[in-house]
Design an enzyme around this catalytic site. Structure first.
Site, short mmCIF file in Angstrom:
data_model
loop_
_atom_site.label_atom_id
_atom_site.label_comp_id
_atom_site.label_asym_id
_atom_site.label_seq_id
_atom_site.Cartn_x
_atom_site.Cartn_y
_atom_site.Cartn_z
N CYS A 190 0.83 -1.21 0.00
CA CYS A 190 0.00 0.00 0.00
C CYS A 190 0.87 1.27 0.00
O CYS A 190 1.58 1.52 -0.95
CB CYS A 190 -0.99 -0.04 1.14
SG CYS A 190 -2.40 1.08 0.86
N LYS A 211 -11.99 8.23 -1.10
CA LYS A 211 -11.24 7.08 -0.62
C LYS A 211 -11.63 5.82 -1.39
O LYS A 211 -12.81 5.54 -1.60
CB LYS A 211 -11.50 6.87 0.88
CG LYS A 211 -10.65 5.76 1.48
CD LYS A 211 -10.87 5.62 2.98
CE LYS A 211 -9.95 4.55 3.55
NZ LYS A 211 -10.13 4.39 5.03
N SER A 217 -7.60 0.08 0.63
CA SER A 217 -8.02 1.10 1.57
C SER A 217 -7.02 2.25 1.49
O SER A 217 -6.01 2.25 2.18
CB SER A 217 -8.07 0.52 3.00
OG SER A 217 -8.42 1.52 3.94
N HIS A 274 -4.18 -4.30 0.38
CA HIS A 274 -3.91 -4.88 1.70
C HIS A 274 -4.37 -6.33 1.75
O HIS A 274 -5.33 -6.66 2.45
CB HIS A 274 -4.64 -4.08 2.79
CG HIS A 274 -3.97 -2.81 3.19
ND1 HIS A 274 -2.83 -2.79 3.95
CD2 HIS A 274 -4.29 -1.53 2.93
CE1 HIS A 274 -2.47 -1.52 4.16
NE2 HIS A 274 -3.32 -0.75 3.54
N GLU A 333 -3.31 -8.71 3.38
CA GLU A 333 -3.19 -9.27 4.73
C GLU A 333 -4.36 -8.91 5.65
O GLU A 333 -4.47 -9.47 6.75
CB GLU A 333 -1.87 -8.82 5.37
CG GLU A 333 -1.87 -7.40 5.92
CD GLU A 333 -1.78 -6.32 4.87
OE1 GLU A 333 -1.88 -5.13 5.23
OE2 GLU A 333 -1.62 -6.64 3.67
N ARG A 393 -14.59 3.81 12.33
CA ARG A 393 -13.69 4.85 12.85
C ARG A 393 -13.88 6.16 12.10
O ARG A 393 -14.01 7.23 12.71
CB ARG A 393 -12.25 4.38 12.74
CG ARG A 393 -11.18 5.40 13.15
CD ARG A 393 -9.86 5.06 12.51
NE ARG A 393 -9.91 5.17 11.05
CZ ARG A 393 -9.02 4.62 10.23
NH1 ARG A 393 -8.03 3.88 10.69
NH2 ARG A 393 -9.13 4.79 8.92
#
Length: 305
Positions: free
Chosen positions: A142, A163, A192, A235, A237, A249
């Site tokens: 990333c 985003k 992300s 990502h 993982e 969040r």
């Protein structure tokens, strides 16, 4: 695969509960095996979460992997206790004379900043330069991938209109490369991020090979120098609920954020997200360890010098 970590690392208990073979240093001392030494430069704010995610991802081959964690000495972490860093992490000064089979450079929540504005940019450049002579293969994730592409190849990044968050469909572009061996023609992976890379500059740079891309999310996997440098723009993982936690969040902060794409069943954020990318992620990390680390590194790491 046995993952060798410190016996009191908090991630150990969680991984063992998932039936992942975790070996502490005491047991490893009694095995006549040369383990693969992997250094993880963890730039993520919630370092303990990232530790678990990456250790889980690296646990799917018969190789014994000796993990060391690195953090930036030029940055004070606000979200990870200092005693955890002091006990389980090294600094560049501790390891700069050592050799490693592989290294992972994680993402970081600093995408909207220019690279030169990041407080630890000078130290990160030092580490990336060091990796050329002290690491067999480096996997960048990333923002770590964006930083590596900028440092090594002067590939610029740019801010996206909104985003990019969700689970996106990707296609394999170069099936002959062992890194994507076993991938389906179309596979899912999480993204992300607020920024993307200059894809035209990538396509025009004959030093870079595109291995996978998404029509919606763009270039996903890049490789250079026969796998000495690998760049993954997403990502893989991530856990099942990582995007959910990030979404909640951001909403709690009052940010104008859209629901992650292709993530919640029927677009209902009250429903448990589907895990759609684990097999791809396992394949990616296993192929990296096998074909670009284990099969490329000498038995005696000092021979790399």
């Amino acid at each position: 695969m046995p993952i060798k970590i410190q016996s009191d690392l908090p991630a150990k208990e969680i991984l063992e509960a998932e039936n992942i073979f975790v070996m502490d240093e005491n047991r490893a001392m009694h095995q006549d095996i040369r383990p693969i030494h992997i250094l993880i430069l963890n730039l993520m704010p919630l370092k303990q979460d990232t530790e678990i995610q990456l250790l889980r991802a690296l646990s799917n081959t018969p190789l014994q992997v000796d993990i060391s964690f690195l953090h930036m000495s030029s940055h004070v972490s606000k979200n990870t206790p200092a005693n955890h860093l002091n006990k389980f992490y090294l600094t560049f000064g501790d390891i700069k004379k050592e050799m490693f089979d592989g290294m992972i450079i994680t993402g970081a929540p600093v995408e909207k900043m220019e690279f030169e504005e990041v407080g630890y940019w000078a130290e990160l450049k030092q580490i990336m330069a060091w990796s050329d002579s002290h690491v067999t293969s480096t996997l960048h994730i990333c923002w770590g991938a964006q930083a590596g592409l900028y440092y090594h190849y002067q590939i610029q990044k740019h801010e996206l209109p909104e985003k990019l968050s969700g689970i996106y469909s990707h296609q394999v572009m170069n099936r002959k490369e062992p890194l994507v061996r076993g991938f389906d023609d179309v596979f899912m992976a999480p993204h992300s991020r607020y920024t993307g890379i200059d894809e035209k500059a990538v396509e025009e740079d004959n030093r870079l090979k595109i291995l996978a891309r998404s029509q919606e999310a763009g270039i996903y996997i890049l490789m250079a120098e026969e796998g000495k440098r690998i760049f993954v723009m997403g990502h893989p993982e991530y856990d099942r609920i990582t995007l959910q936690q990030e979404y909640i969040r951001d909403k709690d902060k009052g940010l104008k954020i859209k629901m992650p794409v292709n993530y919640f069943p029927e677009g209902d954020e009250t429903k448990r997200p589907l895990l759609q990318w684990r097999s791809h992620a396992n394949n990616l990390y296993t192929n990296w360890l096998n074909y670009y680390v284990y099969q490329q590194t000498p038995y005696d790491l000092s021979r790399n010098e």
